[in-house]
Design a protein around this motif. Structure first.
Motif, PDB file in Angstrom:
ATOM      1  N   THR A 181     -42.823  89.997   1.701  1.00  0.00           N
ATOM      2  CA  THR A 181     -43.747  89.402   2.669  1.00  0.00           C
ATOM      3  C   THR A 181     -44.910  90.354   2.918  1.00  0.00           C
ATOM      4  O   THR A 181     -44.714  91.559   3.089  1.00  0.00           O
ATOM      5  N   ALA A 203     -44.994  89.751  -7.311  1.00  0.00           N
ATOM      6  CA  ALA A 203     -45.155  88.299  -7.287  1.00  0.00           C
ATOM      7  C   ALA A 203     -44.631  87.656  -8.562  1.00  0.00           C
ATOM      8  O   ALA A 203     -44.198  86.499  -8.555  1.00  0.00           O
ATOM      9  N   ALA A 206     -41.093  85.882  -8.590  1.00  0.00           N
ATOM     10  CA  ALA A 206     -40.813  84.701  -7.781  1.00  0.00           C
ATOM     11  C   ALA A 206     -41.212  83.445  -8.541  1.00  0.00           C
ATOM     12  O   ALA A 206     -42.158  83.454  -9.331  1.00  0.00           O
ATOM     13  N   LEU A 208     -42.708  80.829  -7.515  1.00  0.00           N
ATOM     14  CA  LEU A 208     -44.065  80.402  -7.191  1.00  0.00           C
ATOM     15  C   LEU A 208     -45.121  81.408  -7.630  1.00  0.00           C
ATOM     16  O   LEU A 208     -46.313  81.201  -7.417  1.00  0.00           O
ATOM     17  N   ARG A 210     -45.921  84.303  -6.482  1.00  0.00           N
ATOM     18  CA  ARG A 210     -46.689  84.923  -5.405  1.00  0.00           C
ATOM     19  C   ARG A 210     -45.736  85.496  -4.368  1.00  0.00           C
ATOM     20  O   ARG A 210     -44.529  85.220  -4.387  1.00  0.00           O
ATOM     21  N   CYS A 211     -46.292  86.279  -3.478  1.00  0.00           N
ATOM     22  CA  CYS A 211     -45.529  86.807  -2.351  1.00  0.00           C
ATOM     23  C   CYS A 211     -45.625  85.832  -1.174  1.00  0.00           C
ATOM     24  O   CYS A 211     -46.221  84.763  -1.279  1.00  0.00           O
ATOM     25  N   VAL A 212     -45.046  86.202  -0.057  1.00  0.00           N
ATOM     26  CA  VAL A 212     -44.953  85.329   1.111  1.00  0.00           C
ATOM     27  C   VAL A 212     -45.881  85.835   2.213  1.00  0.00           C
ATOM     28  O   VAL A 212     -45.964  87.040   2.457  1.00  0.00           O
ATOM     29  N   GLU A 216     -45.846  81.975   6.960  1.00  0.00           N
ATOM     30  CA  GLU A 216     -44.913  81.049   6.310  1.00  0.00           C
ATOM     31  C   GLU A 216     -43.488  81.282   6.794  1.00  0.00           C
ATOM     32  O   GLU A 216     -42.715  80.327   6.969  1.00  0.00           O
ATOM     33  N   ALA A 241     -40.659  82.371  -1.670  1.00  0.00           N
ATOM     34  CA  ALA A 241     -41.492  81.899  -2.785  1.00  0.00           C
ATOM     35  C   ALA A 241     -40.663  81.704  -4.063  1.00  0.00           C
ATOM     36  O   ALA A 241     -41.195  81.746  -5.163  1.00  0.00           O
ATOM     37  N   TRP A 243     -37.963  83.634  -4.993  1.00  0.00           N
ATOM     38  CA  TRP A 243     -37.480  84.894  -5.584  1.00  0.00           C
ATOM     39  C   TRP A 243     -36.013  84.806  -5.944  1.00  0.00           C
ATOM     40  O   TRP A 243     -35.610  85.196  -7.056  1.00  0.00           O
TER      41      TRP A 243
END
Length: 266
Positions: A181, A203, A206, A208, A210-212, A216, A241, A243
């Motif tokens: 995060t 990132a 994960a 997605l 990306r990080c969070v 979120e 995301a 992970w």
């Protein structure tokens, strides 16, 4: 819970806790910002029209005093969020000494548990409430943080236990497990080259890619605290995301686009 319900956010002055205070206030909750850093808690509380309190979660007498202060000053607490936490660097097992182990568990487990019990018993007496504890994806998967990760596993387990203990009284207890995060602590570490992860691009691990963002995580906390989650208790909600979902892909080269084709037939 009405729009004027009171939420207490411990560890509320920074990072995920601060984002949670902001989201809850935006959605009509009255907020008590609690943090060891009282000056930062007061600054945030002023901007939100909230109340600020200082507490060291390792001081059990201070926790009891906090409960009394909040109830006397603001009334019944309908939700508790525990976002306080002690972190650690990546170390070999033999380098995790007793002092570090005790510090991490004093904050992440003992302090969190005492906060849950102190506020939770009031919720039981009033006939309902919601507790959301901030755990971590490292509590559900292996990680080279030999004190921190086990402490977060404990958070998930004790939260499930309390959910079963107090469910008869309408008190729900859940956890969220953030992934990487983008809080100030992590961003500062990366900016100075002080990261402890081997990868230069976390990132990429994960689903997605990306990080969070802290907000979120805060939205997930709001959901679990609210009546939208009225039948949800004893669960852990990863906000990572993807992970955890992608962790099994590492042996195949990591998470990748769905259109990529394997060169092998298994």
């Amino acid at each position: 819970m009405s729009e004027s319900s009171l939420v207490v956010v411990v560890g509320g002055a920074h990072g995920i806790g601060a984002a949670t205070c902001q989201v809850m206030a935006e959605r009509g909750w009255r907020v008590a910002v609690v943090d060891r850093d009282l000056a930062a808690a007061e600054q945030l509380a002023t901007s939100l029209g909230a109340q600020a309190y200082g507490v060291d979660v390792t001081d059990h007498a201070a926790i009891d005093a906090l409960v009394q202060q909040v109830h006397a000053r603001q009334g019944a607490v309908r939700a508790l969020v525990v976002a306080s936490g002690a972190f650690q660097a990546v170390l070999a097992p033999q380098d995790v000494d007793a002092a570090l182990w005790d510090q991490v568990f004093a904050v992440n487990v003992h302090g969190l548990y005492r906060l849950n019990v102190a506020f939770g018993l009031h919720m039981v007496a009033q006939g309902g409430g919601s507790i959301v504890n901030v755990a971590s994806v490292t509590g559900s998967a292996g990680a080279p943080t030999h004190a921190y990760a086990p402490s977060k596993s404990a958070v998930i387990t004790l939260s499930r236990n309390l959910a079963c203990e107090w469910g008869h009284a309408g008190v729900r207890v859940n956890t969220v497990s953030p992934g990487v995060t983008l809080v100030k602590r992590i961003l500062d570490r990366w900016a100075t080259g002080g990261g402890t992860r081997a990868t230069s691009d976390p990132a990429s691990h994960a689903a997605l890619m990306r990080c969070v963002d802290p907000v979120e995580v805060a939205r997930g906390i709001y959901f679990l605290a609210s009546e939208d989650a009225s039948a949800i208790t004893g669960v852990d909600l990863p906000i990572d995301a993807g992970w955890l979902a992608a962790s099994g892909w590492e042996m195949y080269g990591g998470a990748r686009r769905a259109t990529a084709k394997s060169e092998e037939t298994v």
